[in-house]
Motif scaffolding. Sequence first.
Motif, PDB file in Angstrom:
ATOM      1  N   UNK A 144       0.716  -0.960  -0.028  1.00 26.80           N
ATOM      2  CA  UNK A 144      -0.010  -0.182  -0.037  1.00 26.80           C
ATOM      3  C   UNK A 144       0.869   1.060   0.099  1.00 26.80           C
ATOM      4  N   UNK A 145       1.941   1.342   0.825  1.00 26.50           N
ATOM      5  CA  UNK A 145       2.741   2.419   0.910  1.00 26.50           C
ATOM      6  C   UNK A 145       3.413   2.751  -0.426  1.00 26.50           C
ATOM      7  N   UNK A 146       3.948   1.549  -0.904  1.00 21.62           N
ATOM      8  CA  UNK A 146       4.600   1.902  -2.034  1.00 21.62           C
ATOM      9  C   UNK A 146       3.640   2.335  -3.305  1.00 21.62           C
ATOM     10  N   UNK A 147       2.453   1.662  -3.384  1.00 20.02           N
ATOM     11  CA  UNK A 147       1.634   2.409  -4.388  1.00 20.02           C
ATOM     12  C   UNK A 147       1.141   3.563  -4.086  1.00 20.02           C
ATOM     13  N   UNK A 148       1.107   4.342  -3.007  1.00 25.39           N
ATOM     14  CA  UNK A 148       0.725   5.478  -2.548  1.00 25.39           C
ATOM     15  C   UNK A 148       1.897   6.324  -3.012  1.00 25.39           C
ATOM     16  N   UNK A 149       3.298   6.049  -2.633  1.00 21.84           N
ATOM     17  CA  UNK A 149       4.289   6.911  -3.100  1.00 21.84           C
ATOM     18  C   UNK A 149       4.502   6.990  -4.768  1.00 21.84           C
ATOM     19  N   UNK A 150       4.106   5.952  -5.307  1.00 21.65           N
ATOM     20  CA  UNK A 150       3.993   5.963  -6.668  1.00 21.65           C
ATOM     21  C   UNK A 150       3.065   6.895  -7.232  1.00 21.65           C
ATOM     22  N   UNK A 151       1.810   6.647  -6.677  1.00 26.71           N
ATOM     23  CA  UNK A 151       0.657   7.833  -7.120  1.00 26.71           C
ATOM     24  C   UNK A 151       1.279   9.067  -6.973  1.00 26.71           C
ATOM     25  N   UNK A 152       1.817   9.519  -5.884  1.00 17.20           N
ATOM     26  CA  UNK A 152       2.045  10.987  -5.543  1.00 17.20           C
ATOM     27  C   UNK A 152       3.191  11.440  -6.411  1.00 17.20           C
ATOM     28  N   UNK A 153       3.936  10.453  -6.866  1.00 18.42           N
ATOM     29  CA  UNK A 153       4.928  10.935  -7.795  1.00 18.42           C
ATOM     30  C   UNK A 153       4.443  10.805  -9.273  1.00 18.42           C
ATOM     31  N   UNK A 154       3.310  10.087  -9.756  1.00 13.38           N
ATOM     32  CA  UNK A 154       2.854  10.245 -10.818  1.00 13.38           C
ATOM     33  C   UNK A 154       1.954  11.687 -11.116  1.00 13.38           C
ATOM     34  N   UNK A 155       1.334  12.108  -9.811  1.00 11.91           N
ATOM     35  CA  UNK A 155       0.687  13.478 -10.086  1.00 11.91           C
ATOM     36  C   UNK A 155       1.499  14.456 -10.020  1.00 11.91           C
ATOM     37  N   UNK A 156       2.822  14.388  -9.327  1.00 15.53           N
ATOM     38  CA  UNK A 156       3.923  15.659  -9.408  1.00 15.53           C
ATOM     39  C   UNK A 156       4.310  15.638 -10.920  1.00 15.53           C
ATOM     40  N   UNK A 157       4.495  14.524 -11.594  1.00 14.79           N
ATOM     41  CA  UNK A 157       4.805  14.718 -13.039  1.00 14.79           C
ATOM     42  C   UNK A 157       4.000  15.107 -13.926  1.00 14.79           C
ATOM     43  N   UNK A 158       2.576  14.831 -13.702  1.00 13.97           N
ATOM     44  CA  UNK A 158       1.407  15.279 -14.488  1.00 13.97           C
ATOM     45  C   UNK A 158       1.416  16.867 -14.185  1.00 13.97           C
ATOM     46  N   UNK A 159       1.587  17.370 -12.997  1.00 15.29           N
ATOM     47  CA  UNK A 159       1.522  18.670 -12.950  1.00 15.29           C
ATOM     48  C   UNK A 159       2.522  19.288 -13.518  1.00 15.29           C
ATOM     49  N   UNK A 160       3.668  18.833 -13.784  1.00 18.67           N
ATOM     50  CA  UNK A 160       4.847  19.295 -14.567  1.00 18.67           C
ATOM     51  C   UNK A 160       4.640  19.413 -16.182  1.00 18.67           C
ATOM     52  N   UNK A 161       3.886  18.229 -16.491  1.00 16.39           N
ATOM     53  CA  UNK A 161       3.763  17.787 -17.960  1.00 16.39           C
ATOM     54  C   UNK A 161       2.670  18.443 -18.507  1.00 16.39           C
ATOM     55  N   UNK A 162       1.616  18.683 -17.808  1.00 15.28           N
ATOM     56  CA  UNK A 162       0.400  19.329 -18.121  1.00 15.28           C
ATOM     57  C   UNK A 162       0.076  20.648 -17.471  1.00 15.28           C
TER      58      UNK A 162
END
Length: 224
Positions: A144-162
């Motif tokens: 669960x914690x690994x999935x959450x960390x990955x989720x937050x990383x994906x959103x940070x990248x999304x904010x930069x890309x879009x």
Amino acid sequence: MTTSPHPPHAGTAAGYVLYGTRGSGSAIAEIALRWCGQPYRTVHASSWEEQSARDELRAVNPLMQIPTLRTPEGEVLSESAAILMHLGLRFPDARLLGADERARDQILRGLVYIAANCYSCISITDYPERYTTSGDPAQHEAVRQGGRARLHRHWALFADMFPARPWLCGAQPGALDVMAGIVSKWSGTRQHLQAQRPEFLALLQRIEALPQVADVHAAHWPPT
């Protein structure tokens, strides 16, 4: 996923049927249906609520995922991104998919990005036991914690890309704004963005205040 073979039109008296429940991703489809001015009725259904139309949901979508949408012609659509694409293409005047091909390309890219990278991680954080052969609760929590960390990383990248221009869909808000606004609500994403991407969080809050969004949002997440 299947879509109607018929050409776009203004809908039928029967309207769409939306399977979902409050506080879930079905809010995405509900907002989009209203945005396009389409009649619909809701069926209270989810895999985790015993007192809901689970058998009816299973009959139209064996994965029992919500939102699931039945078109006026009886075809079934699942996956939030696909539902948004269907409505955007069928009712182009609503501008869910932007005003030109260049904008549409990036909107489609963003919708698939959220579905593949963010939405998928939420399933891991909600049901970590499905993603390991271990029966150890400590291992489930690690997943669960690994999935959450990955989720937050994906959103940070999304904010930069879009970046907002001033909306994710460009000059006017649309499908990508709707999906980002709802999917970012889970697994501590908003708190992470407040610390790491505060300007993007402010955009999400502007999206929630849109007239096309606010009423549905308030019904799914009543103010406390």
